[in-house]
Each structure stands twice: as structure tokens, then as C-alpha cells.
Design a protein around this motif. Structure first.
Motif, short mmCIF file in Angstrom:
data_model
loop_
_atom_site.label_atom_id
_atom_site.label_comp_id
_atom_site.label_asym_id
_atom_site.label_seq_id
_atom_site.Cartn_x
_atom_site.Cartn_y
_atom_site.Cartn_z
N GLU A 1 0.80 -1.23 0.00
CA GLU A 1 0.00 0.00 0.00
C GLU A 1 0.83 1.27 0.00
O GLU A 1 0.34 2.34 -0.34
CB GLU A 1 -0.88 0.03 1.26
CG GLU A 1 -2.03 -0.94 1.24
CD GLU A 1 -2.74 -0.98 2.60
OE1 GLU A 1 -3.74 -1.71 2.70
OE2 GLU A 1 -2.29 -0.28 3.55
N ALA A 2 2.09 1.14 0.45
CA ALA A 2 2.89 2.34 0.72
C ALA A 2 3.12 3.17 -0.53
O ALA A 2 3.38 2.64 -1.60
CB ALA A 2 4.23 1.93 1.32
N GLN A 3 2.97 4.47 -0.38
CA GLN A 3 3.34 5.42 -1.43
C GLN A 3 4.74 5.91 -1.11
O GLN A 3 4.94 6.72 -0.21
CB GLN A 3 2.36 6.60 -1.41
CG GLN A 3 0.94 6.25 -1.78
CD GLN A 3 0.83 5.87 -3.24
OE1 GLN A 3 1.44 6.50 -4.10
NE2 GLN A 3 0.07 4.82 -3.54
N THR A 4 5.72 5.40 -1.81
CA THR A 4 7.10 5.72 -1.45
C THR A 4 8.01 5.53 -2.66
O THR A 4 7.67 4.79 -3.58
CB THR A 4 7.59 4.80 -0.30
OG1 THR A 4 8.96 5.10 -0.02
CG2 THR A 4 7.46 3.33 -0.66
N ARG B 1 -1.68 4.20 6.38
CA ARG B 1 -1.28 3.89 5.01
C ARG B 1 -0.12 4.81 4.66
O ARG B 1 -0.32 6.01 4.48
CB ARG B 1 -2.43 4.13 4.04
CG ARG B 1 -3.40 2.99 3.97
CD ARG B 1 -4.55 3.38 3.07
NE ARG B 1 -4.17 3.23 1.66
CZ ARG B 1 -4.75 2.36 0.84
NH1 ARG B 1 -5.72 1.59 1.27
NH2 ARG B 1 -4.38 2.27 -0.40
N ASP C 1 2.53 7.17 3.34
CA ASP C 1 2.69 8.03 2.18
C ASP C 1 3.86 8.96 2.46
O ASP C 1 3.74 9.92 3.24
CB ASP C 1 1.41 8.83 1.91
CG ASP C 1 1.52 9.64 0.62
OD1 ASP C 1 2.67 9.76 0.11
OD2 ASP C 1 0.49 10.13 0.14
N CYS C 2 5.01 8.68 1.87
CA CYS C 2 6.23 9.42 2.20
C CYS C 2 6.14 10.88 1.77
O CYS C 2 6.92 11.71 2.24
CB CYS C 2 7.44 8.74 1.59
SG CYS C 2 7.81 7.16 2.34
N ARG C 3 5.20 11.17 0.88
CA ARG C 3 5.07 12.58 0.46
C ARG C 3 4.40 13.41 1.55
O ARG C 3 4.48 14.63 1.55
CB ARG C 3 4.27 12.65 -0.84
CG ARG C 3 5.04 12.07 -2.03
CD ARG C 3 4.11 11.80 -3.19
NE ARG C 3 3.00 10.92 -2.79
CZ ARG C 3 2.08 10.45 -3.63
NH1 ARG C 3 2.11 10.78 -4.90
NH2 ARG C 3 1.12 9.65 -3.20
#
Lengths: 410, 225
Positions: free
Chosen positions: A53-56, A252, A254-256
Motif C-alpha cells: 500500500e505504501a506510497q514511497t 497507510r 505516504d512518504c510525500r
């Protein structure tokens, strides 16, 4: 003049205290990372979901064949086996040279251990000159050419290494296990994505690396051929990245939108060991390997687009006692990694190879020694080229800069 | 090792000369010149099989050159120093079998001092007009050849002038030559021809080293039967 050591020394004075404070902090991070590793090793499904799931922009790795914190012993080394390795070196195209050309040298070592001991140490040079060898044409656009030099030449060399490995692995007809090793990786990492133009893709991948890997796979279907890339002292951090994503306080990731702390640090910095190496140095005893990890491929990356079942899987290996103690990274095609018995056999053969050579696989080192082009050899090569050019009655044109470097002209 | 530019496949590369010369050559391995000048040469030999110190060698290529072994060594072929693992292994052959790559990385060579050459039917005990050709095969002389060559003793001057192990080499050469004279002369129980040879050679050494009594004594002690 040469390096000014007095000025350098002043800067070195600051180094010691800095290193010390960094060391203390690193120790605490490592302790927390280990704790996280043990916790998340028991929650593989949660981990997998979180990573998916990760946004990275990180490319975290998932364990394939066991818990994240696994420390696996090797089976006994078979008495009879073959250690095969290739390595390469090259002389790049040089502007100052009278004849534009490059030289690739692929060296190999093939060593039979056991009942019929034998060895072959050799190398094969490949000289390339002429427009059609030094640049790859783009059939779709006559004005576009990819010059074969620098990173692209290094990639050609990597392809030759694996091609040679496949050729050599095919020679051994006995049913012995064959550790077929290259130094580093068989992914063409050095190439930026924008460098993979159509002609580059065709030459390096469609006609080069992928068929070579296919040949190795076909051989491996018949007998225990175990291809692997071996990285001594790797700098990779994909398992640490997995831990970072696992411990992120956000549901969840999300690195942003990272919930940075007031001091600017990220919550996951708590477990932010610099490389996987440090983590596994703490997890593995000498001779043990980690679980096999598969790294998430960035969509559109070389491995995602072209490698298919040859995608690399890795395990970390702690070298056995008696030599240099280090964590190495062993990369193998996914199809090999999925065969637990074969992965175990590879582990055992690598340990034996390391034992024979103070902690680094012997066959790889000998292949390297065969491949290496020394300084005097480079000079001899240059002279030979000049002599050939001159013998053909062509003017030996070299640059003023190259001329001036050859001596101090008084 | 492959020829550069031959475009061999690795399978062809496996035809590279194996280190099994020992088996092929039995007790009489053949060496090969790897470096030469007028006064001496270095020759490669099968691993650990150099001819003994002081033995007479013969190069039959573009004329015959005779030389005496003054030194020998086994070393790494590529400059990497061998490091002892001290594994407790007591048998060299089985050690090499457990580490099959080592035979490819070590080489044995010997140095020899040129002591004469063939000039038509004549053996000349002085330097030839050209060095031995590179890669020429080198053989150890038979007892007959050694005895024949050492009929005259003018070559001793060249041995004594060597910069490497001159006295040890000279003494070893005389011992070997004496044995060769004995064998070639029918091998009488008293040492026969060998003894006579040593007496004659001793006198010649004494003449050549008249001004260096210490060297003379040292050599004579080493050849005493």
C-alpha cells in the motif's frame, strides 16, 4: 602539485568526534531496528499489505522463503562440485587515441573440486572498432545513435560476463552442482532508464542478457546449475526500507506526507540503520544466510519490464569464520530463489568458496585476476594500437593533451 | 591461456596446456627458455621440477648452448604473493588436488650460467655469439654428455665468475660431473674415472683461485668424496 595534506589534516581533526557521536546514535537505531525486525517477522501478512500500500520512492524488500529475521544454516558442502566465475574489465573509447576503439576482457575461472580436480583460468579479449561497433543505430530515427562507451560499455561488459558464464556452464556435462558466479549483479543497474532506447534494449537485453539468462535457466532445468551475483560489502538498504515503512505511525504510508518531527527527523529514522549490512551483521552468525528477499520493482524499471522470472532475489550471507568477517549480498534469479533446495546448495557452495579465500569466493577472485587489465598492459595496448595504425601507413593522430602527458617537455 | 584476439570460445580455452607435464615427461622434464642473454638464461619447468643445482643443461636450437644451473625458484605467476594457510596438510600433491587452481598460478623457473657451445664438431668452453632463443626447449644432459663436456675444464672459469651462488654451484657441478664420469666410465667400485676427474678439476680450481684461498678451500671441502 599533489594533494595538500596539511590542509587536509585540519579537516580530519573534526572527523573523530563526529564519528563517535554518529556511532552512538547508530547503535540505538540498530537496537530498535532489530526489535522491529523480530516483531514484523511474526506479522508477515501485515507487512506485505503495508509494503504493497505504501506510497514511497523506496523499493522495500519482502522475505520470500521465511521470516524477515531468519538466520539459516547451510547444508554440508558436497565433496564434488564446480565453481565457475566470470569477471570483466575494459578499456573505454578514448578521444585521445589514434583509433577509436574499446577493449573488453572477460576472464573466467572454472574449478572442479573433488574426485577429478582440475582448473581452467583464462580470459578472452574483444577489440571493437569501426562505427557500427562503437555506436548502436536506432532504426526508427537515423539521427539517433547510442555511443558504446561509459555506462553503456560497462553494461555491454556485464552482458558478456553473463554470456560467458552461460557458455561455460554448458560445458560441464557431469551432474555436479555448479556455482556460476558473477561479480556484482546481472541487472544492468548502471543504465538510467532514459538510456534504454530501442537499440540499446535490443542489443543489451533482447539479444544479450535475457537470452543468456534463458540459457542458464534451461541448463538449470537439467542439472544443478546455480547462477548468482555476489556483492561484497553491499550498500543496499531495501530490508531497512521495509522496516521503515513497517514502523511508520501512519496507517497507510505516504512518504510525500511524512509526519516529520519538530527537529526535522522522520519517525522511521528511529530504525533507520544506514544499510542492510548492519542489520544482518547483528542477525546472522558466521556462515549463516538471511531469508531470500525480493525487492519491489519500480513500475517501468528494467527488471519489471524485461527480466520476468529472471528478476533478482537476494539473500545476505555472513562469511564463515577464518577469513574476513563481512555481510555479502547474493543475488540470484527468482526462479532459482523459489527452489529452496537449490538456494540452500548455492549457500553451501558459496561458504566453501569463501572459506578457501579468506572470506571472498575464490573462483570470483581468480576470474577477476584473469580479467584485470593492468596499467602496463593498458600502455602496451596503446602502443600496439599505434603501431598497427602506423603500419597501415595511417597518420598516428593523437591529441596535444595526450602527447603532453607522456613526459615533461623541457 | 588463450591467444589474444583468437576469438576462442571458453570451451576451446580449456585446451590450454594442462599442468600435467610431469606425467608426460616422466623423469626427464623439459624446460623452456623465458629470458636469455649471452651469459645466461632463465627457463620455466613443470611445477617443482627444476633440474638440480650444478647440473649441465643443453639448448639444441639454432646451435647448441651448454649451461649450468645456478639457482631455482617456485613463485606466483602474477605477482600476488602466496600466503601460507598453515592448514596442517602434510602431503603437497593432495594439497594441490584440493586447490586445483594453484597449479595454474605457480611457476617454477631456474637460472643457468652459460658455460659453452657447440661450434661444428668442437665444444667451445666460452660464450656463444648469441643468446639462446626464447621459448627454446631445455634438457638436462645425460651422464655421457656431461662427462664429454667436462673432459676439458676451461668452463670452470665461467662458473667461478658467476654472480649467483658461484662456489656452491661450482662444487655441485663438479660432484655431478664426477658421478657422470664414473657412470660413463663403467662405474668402478673405487669411483674410477670420477675420482681422477675430481683430482684434475681440483687442480684447475686451485689454479684459478690461487689468489682466493678461502674460496678454494670452501669449494674443495664441498667436492670431497
Amino acid at each position: 602539485m599533489t594533494l595538500d595534506f596539511q590542509r587536509l589534516a585540519a579537516q580530519l581533526d573534526d572527523l573523530g568526534p563526529d564519528l563517535r557521536s554518529q556511532g552512538e546514535e547508530a547503535g540505538q537505531r540498530l537496537a530498535r531496528a532489530l526489535e522491529a525486525a523480530h516483531v514484523w517477522a511474526r506479522r508477515p501478512d501485515d507487512l506485505r499489505r503495508r509494503l504493497a500500500e505504501a506510497q514511497t520512492s523506496w523499493r522495500p524488500a519482502e522475505p520470500l522463503d521465511g521470516p524477515l529475521d531468519a538466520a539459516v544454516d547451510a547444508p554440508p558442502t558436497p565433496a564434488d562440485y564446480v565453481a565457475l566465475a566470470t569477471d570483466g574489465s575494459h578499456i573505454d573509447v578514448e578521444r585521445h587515441s589514434p583509433l577509436p576503439c574499446y577493449l573488453l576482457n572477460v576472464g573466467w575461472a572454472r574449478i572442479h573440486y573433488g574426485r577429478s580436480p582440475d582448473a581452467e583460468l583464462a580470459s578472452r579479449p574483444e577489440l571493437a572498432y569501426g562505427d557500427h561497433r562503437l555506436a548502436l543505430d536506432d532504426p526508427a530515427d537515423a539521427s539517433r545513435q547510442a555511443p558504446v562507451r561509459g555506462d553503456l560499455l560497462a553494461a555491454v561488459r556485464a552482458v558478456r560476463e553473463v554470456e560467458t558464464l552461460a557458455e561455460l556452464a554448458a560445458i560441464d556435462d557431469a551432474d555436479l552442482p555448479v556455482a556460476a558466479l558473477v561479480d556484482g549483479t546481472f541487472l544492468l543497474w548502471g543504465l538510467a532508464r532514459e538510456e534504454i532506447t530501442a537499440p540499446v534494449k535490443r542489443y543489451l537485453l533482447d539479444e544479450g542478457m535475457i537470452p543468456a539468462l534463458d540459457r542458464l535457466r534451461a541448463l538449470a532445468r537439467e542439472r544443478p546449475v546455480l547462477p548468482a551475483g555476489y556483492v561484497s560489502r553491499p550498500d543496499r538498504g531495501e530490508v531497512v526500507h521495509s522496516l521503515r515503512l513497517a514502523v511508520c505511525p501512519v496507517a497507510r504510508v505516504d512518504c510525500r506526507a511524512c509526519p516529520r518531527r519538530d527537529d526535522g527527523s522522520r519517525p522511521c529514522d528511529d530504525v533507520g540503520v544506514t544499510t542492510d549490512r548492519q542489520l544482518f551483521a547483528a542477525l546472522l552468525a558466521p556462515g549463516q544466510r538471511s531469508a531470500v528477499f525480493v525487492r519491489q520493482a519500480t513500475p517501468g524499471s528494467i527488471e519489471a519490464q524485461y527480466y520476468g522470472e529472471h528478476r533478482p532475489a537476494t539473500f545476505y550471507l555472513r562469511t564463515p569464520l577464518g577469513g574476513a568477517d563481512e555481510i555479502a549480498c547474493v543475488e540470484m534469479p527468482l526462479w532459482l530463489a523459489k527452489d529452496g533446495e537449490r538456494a540452500a546448495a548455492l549457500h553451501a557452495l558459496l561458504l566453501d568458496q569463501c572459506r578457501r579465500n579468506m572470506g571472498y569466493p575464490l573462483a570470483l577472485m581468480e576470474a577477476h585476476e584473469q580479467a584485470v587489465i593492468t596499467g602496463p598492459e593498458r600502455e602496451s595496448f596503446r602502443r600496439l594500437m599505434e603501431a598497427e595504425v602506423a603500419a597501415e601507413g595511417l597518420v598516428v593522430g593523437t591529441s596535444a593533451k595526450a602527447m603532453s602527458k607522456r613526459g615533461r617537455w623541457l | 591461456m588463450n591467444e589474444p584476439g583468437s576469438g576462442q570460445t571458453p570451451s576451446e580455452g580449456s585446451d590450454a596446456p594442462p599442468q600435467t607435464l610431469r606425467a608426460a615427461q616422466g623423469d626427464n622434464p623439459i624446460g623452456q627458455i623465458v629470458q636469455a642473454d649471452i651469459a645466461g638464461f632463465t627457463a620455466g619447468w613443470p611445477l617443482h621440477q627444476t633440474p638440480p643445482l650444478g647440473s649441465l643443461l643443453k639448448v639444441d636450437e639454432a646451435g647448441t648452448i651448454y649451461a649450468v644451473v645456478c639457482n631455482a625458484r617456485t613463485e606466483s605467476i602474477d605477482g600476488r604473493p602466496p600466503v601460507a594457510r598453515l592448514s596442517g596438510e602434510t602431503d603437497l600433491e593432495s594439497y594441490l588436488e584440493k586447490h586445483p587452481h594453484l597449479r595454474h598460478l605457480l611457476q617454477t623457473t631456474c637460472d643457468a650460467v652459460v658455460v659453452g657451445h657447440q661450434d661444428g664438431a668442437q665444444v667451445r668452453h666460452y660464450l656463444p655469439s648469441a643468446p639462446a632463443p626464447l621459448f627454446a626447449p631445455v634438457r638436462v644432459c645425460s651422464d655421457e654428455e656431461t662427462a664429454r663436456f667436462s673432459q676439458e675444464l676451461d668452463f670452470l672459469k665461467l662458473l667461478l665468475a658467476s654472480t649467483t651462488h658461484a662456489d656452491e654451484m661450482t662444487a655441485a657441478c663438479l660432484r655431478r660431473a664426477a658421478a657422470a664420469h664414473t657412470t660413463a666410465g663403467g662405474g668402478s667400485a673405487s669411483g674410477g674415472d670420477g675420482r681422477a676427474f675430481l683430482v684434475r678439476a681440483g687442480k684447475e680450481v686451485a689454479r684459478l683461485l690461487g689468489a682466493e684461498p678461502q674460496r678454494l678451500t670452501s669449494i674443495l671441502r664441498r667436492v670431497r668424496p
